[in-house]
Design an enzyme around this catalytic site. Sequence first.
Site, short mmCIF file in Angstrom:
data_model
loop_
_atom_site.label_atom_id
_atom_site.label_comp_id
_atom_site.label_asym_id
_atom_site.label_seq_id
_atom_site.Cartn_x
_atom_site.Cartn_y
_atom_site.Cartn_z
N ARG A 126 -1.08 3.76 -11.82
CA ARG A 126 -0.83 5.21 -11.83
C ARG A 126 -0.12 5.68 -13.08
O ARG A 126 -0.07 6.87 -13.37
CB ARG A 126 -0.02 5.60 -10.61
CG ARG A 126 -0.85 5.47 -9.35
CD ARG A 126 0.01 5.75 -8.15
NE ARG A 126 -0.01 4.59 -7.30
CZ ARG A 126 -0.62 4.55 -6.13
NH1 ARG A 126 -1.19 5.59 -5.68
NH2 ARG A 126 -0.62 3.46 -5.42
N GLY A 134 4.60 7.94 -0.31
CA GLY A 134 4.36 6.79 0.55
C GLY A 134 4.92 7.04 1.93
O GLY A 134 5.66 7.99 2.15
N GLU A 179 0.82 -1.21 0.00
CA GLU A 179 0.00 0.00 0.00
C GLU A 179 0.85 1.26 0.00
O GLU A 179 0.70 2.12 0.87
CB GLU A 179 -0.96 0.00 1.20
CG GLU A 179 -2.09 -1.00 1.10
CD GLU A 179 -3.12 -0.61 0.05
OE1 GLU A 179 -3.27 0.58 -0.25
OE2 GLU A 179 -3.76 -1.55 -0.49
N ASP A 180 1.76 1.38 -0.94
CA ASP A 180 2.55 2.59 -1.14
C ASP A 180 3.58 2.87 -0.05
O ASP A 180 4.19 3.93 -0.04
CB ASP A 180 1.66 3.84 -1.28
CG ASP A 180 0.96 3.85 -2.61
OD1 ASP A 180 1.47 3.17 -3.53
OD2 ASP A 180 -0.05 4.54 -2.73
N ALA A 181 3.73 1.98 0.91
CA ALA A 181 4.73 2.23 1.94
C ALA A 181 6.12 2.05 1.34
O ALA A 181 6.28 1.46 0.27
CB ALA A 181 4.54 1.28 3.11
#
Lengths: 379, 599
Positions: free
Chosen positions: B401, B369, B217-219
């Site tokens: 994206r 992130g 999740e974008d971390a």
Amino acid sequence: MADALKEYEALLPSGLVSRMVEELGDKASDSKVKSVFKRLVDEYERMKVHAGESVGIVAAESIGEPGTQMTLNTFHFAGVAEMNITMGLPRIIEVLDGRKTLATPMMDIYLKRPYSQGQDIKKIALSVKETRLKDVAAEISLNLADARIDVAVDDARLSELGMTKQGLVSVLKKEAKGLSVELRKELLCFKAKNKEENVNEVFKLKEKLKEVVIKGIKGVYQVLPVKRGSEFVIITAGTNLKKVLSLPFVDDTRTVSNDIFEIEAVLGIEAARQAVINEVFKVIENQGLNVDIRHLMLVADTMSAAGRIQGITRYGVVKNKASVLAKASFETPIKYFIEASLYGEVDKLTSVVENVMLNQPVPVGTGMLKLVAKHDEGK
Amino acid sequence: MADVYLNGKFVGSVDEPLVLMASLKDRRRAGTLDVNVNFFYDDSADAVYVECMRGRLRRPLIVVKDGVPLLTDEHLRKLSRNELSWSDLVRQGIIEYLDAAEEEGVFVAFFPEDLTREHTHLEVAPITMFGLTTSLVPFTNYNSAQKVNTGSKNQKQALGFYAANYPVRMDMDVNLLHYPQVPVVKSLMHDIVEYEKHPSGQNVVIAVMSYKGYNIEDAIVINRGSIERGLGRGSYYRPMVAEELRYSGGLVDEISIPDKDVKGYRSEVDYRFLEDDGIITPESRIGEGDVVIGKTSPPRFLSGMEQYSLSSETRRESSVAMQHGEEGVVDTVIITENSEGNKLIQVNLRDHRTPEVGDKFTSRHGQKGVVGLIVPHADMPFTASGIVPDILFSPHGIPTRMTMAHLIELVAGKVGALSGRYIDGSVFESEPEAALRSELLTLGFRDNGLETMFNGETGEQFQVRIYVGNMYYLRLKHMVANKIHSRARGPIQLLTRQPTEGRAKEGGLRLGEMEKDTFVAHGASMLLKERFDSDRTTVPVCSSCGLIAIYDEYKKRAYCSVCTDSETSLVEISYAFKLILDEFKSLCIYPQLKLVNRY
């Protein structure tokens, strides 16, 4: 078989029993019938909603949550102007609010054979569409000297509708109230019956005259025949269910309007209840979402419980709530508090919202029941 | 006949609008009409609009005549020798500024190669189409428009070096990056705005791979070694201000260590950092509750004799102190006076902020992130050549994206770092990807940027090759230290007795209306009641009049103030409900409680 069924028949709805009997066939043994029905009763009981289940809030959340994901608010038909259908969240809100005037009123007209197979479909569709005098008029002029309105008719348009000038005159004699009609040469001449010479009056009459319906059904301003499955259906913009159902070529068992109130007036409250379910479900299905129809049934039941359709607004079903506090917590609290204090209303605190306000256990789920145990003082 | 409007006002009409347009244009280019005037002919309305008001957005274009730009190599030579300036070109009608309306009537070529006889203008450079921050995104034209937008917005929130005189400025909420670097992948705009003088990011080695699910999740996963070497390290500054105000009656505030008998005196330890003048010592490390500037104020309402005996007893404490959860070091202390001549103390507070789990980082392409894990240097994966990445970026953020520039910058950065030069990533004029890749090949790496990597914990070789390269990363100002908040018990509001709201007031976390509904939906009636117990009160209720009675703490007895001699019973309700009953009474509505035994 009949013996084996006896003990289960009372436990199940008759429709379910007959369907299962049909499914099993004649050759099923008694023991098999028994075991199948035992299982059926178990499953049926399992599917029942338990006492104290918060069906209302579950329904609200089940409809509300997918509502946040809805996209596309209108649906258009290719090539036809003024034919778009309100879909998505705006339509759901429209139905559940119980709006009297719809953004896009429309009907699906199903046809009897052979018309449903496409025979004369274009002609039939056009005969339903309302045509006003202005649509066939080439020119409308005011003859101020004689206080007369002269209308030159576009012959091409008229023959397209399958009408003659004589026919038009006889229709207008009926429809154009307060005016006398006369065919002079090529012109239709109108004169006010009650001798009004005033220019303003004549002008007003002219404006009225333009809108006189000469053919078709009033309110149906656009038609579009489409093929649905193996048959032809006429989709209309604008509704007039009562008149359409009386047409000889219309299949009156399936033709519907999307106007809930019109359905209620023409077909009654039960039909309107079903219409609410159908209309909301149509949108949800169209959006590719999945909502159990029983949630919609509950909403439709609530809306039609009063014997007429009520929207879920402060003027509709919320007004019927028993609790002052619950009503006040919805919209316009001051109105409800003033009313309550004027009439000395009593709130019995039987529902959810009031009890949350008072910080009392809400009477659903674990808060439904009260258990009192006698305490033995150590004797 | 075409109408002519000057600044939106009708001034007359002409027979030949196009002739008028042509003559206006010629005169502006000849210099007899001011260069700030713009005009445009609307053929649908048959009107000529002439504009010379301020506030129009305009942009420069090179004038083209007969397919040939007026700007020649000779001009460029003179420009580079400083014999000619930009404003000279504008004055000579070689470069024109057009506003939005006039732009409608022209035909602009993108590059000189595209010019035809129909063209009227030529772009100075494609970058002039974009704004300042958008131009700072390298390889912009390879990104989806939405991500260019977010990418440029994110850059505004990056930690950097915002002003050289920051030690003497008293700005609110300041963040500084300790070791800012010039980006290896630059655009023309970086040179124009002298970005090397105020950079706001760092060049890091980045590997596009997942790491035990800590970058879902974008971390992102950060190398602890990199942080210890200064990656993303920053300082946070916050000023605290106190003023010696003057009140009517010659009363003044006093900045000093408050006397012990002052109203609202804290405790002695809270004042321990104050010097004799009541102001804190620079470089003292302070925490929650410590007083920064000691101050006392005169009483709010003067009454009776107090007016004449202004002893310390009547004064009240009004010191500036550290708020809940705040800590830091006193940086600068400034003693001055304000425009009204009152004594003014400003204390700048500094806090060292190393990246921690939850802090926000981003590339320049809207790929933001949050730090998911900080891994010891030894446990990080490493490449065959021994390079250990600083950041591990999850590949799942790329497909939806469509930030292709993010991937290109990675290779471009790698080439730049290996060859020791800056890479040009200006919009539409960037170094071609193919050239970068072939250069990477000559530098001894795979041209697609993939490298063989090894698990840092086991030493095993990964089954796949990993996309590794250099990128410019920014640390954003949203930091956990400023936002972390939780509460089990704490302050309540005076009026409703419900918990206060917001982190600054150590408030509660609201269980809102829709959250309440989920409790009801589950039938968790008792749990719901317990959750809403924060303003629970027990009140005596009169059984005859149904109003809330009074409990006499001395006589240990409840009585109704209306019926005096009636029975009362204790009822547990929310204080908010008791409040609304009182409000009803103030409106002359009699809210009667009819009590029934619940069991």
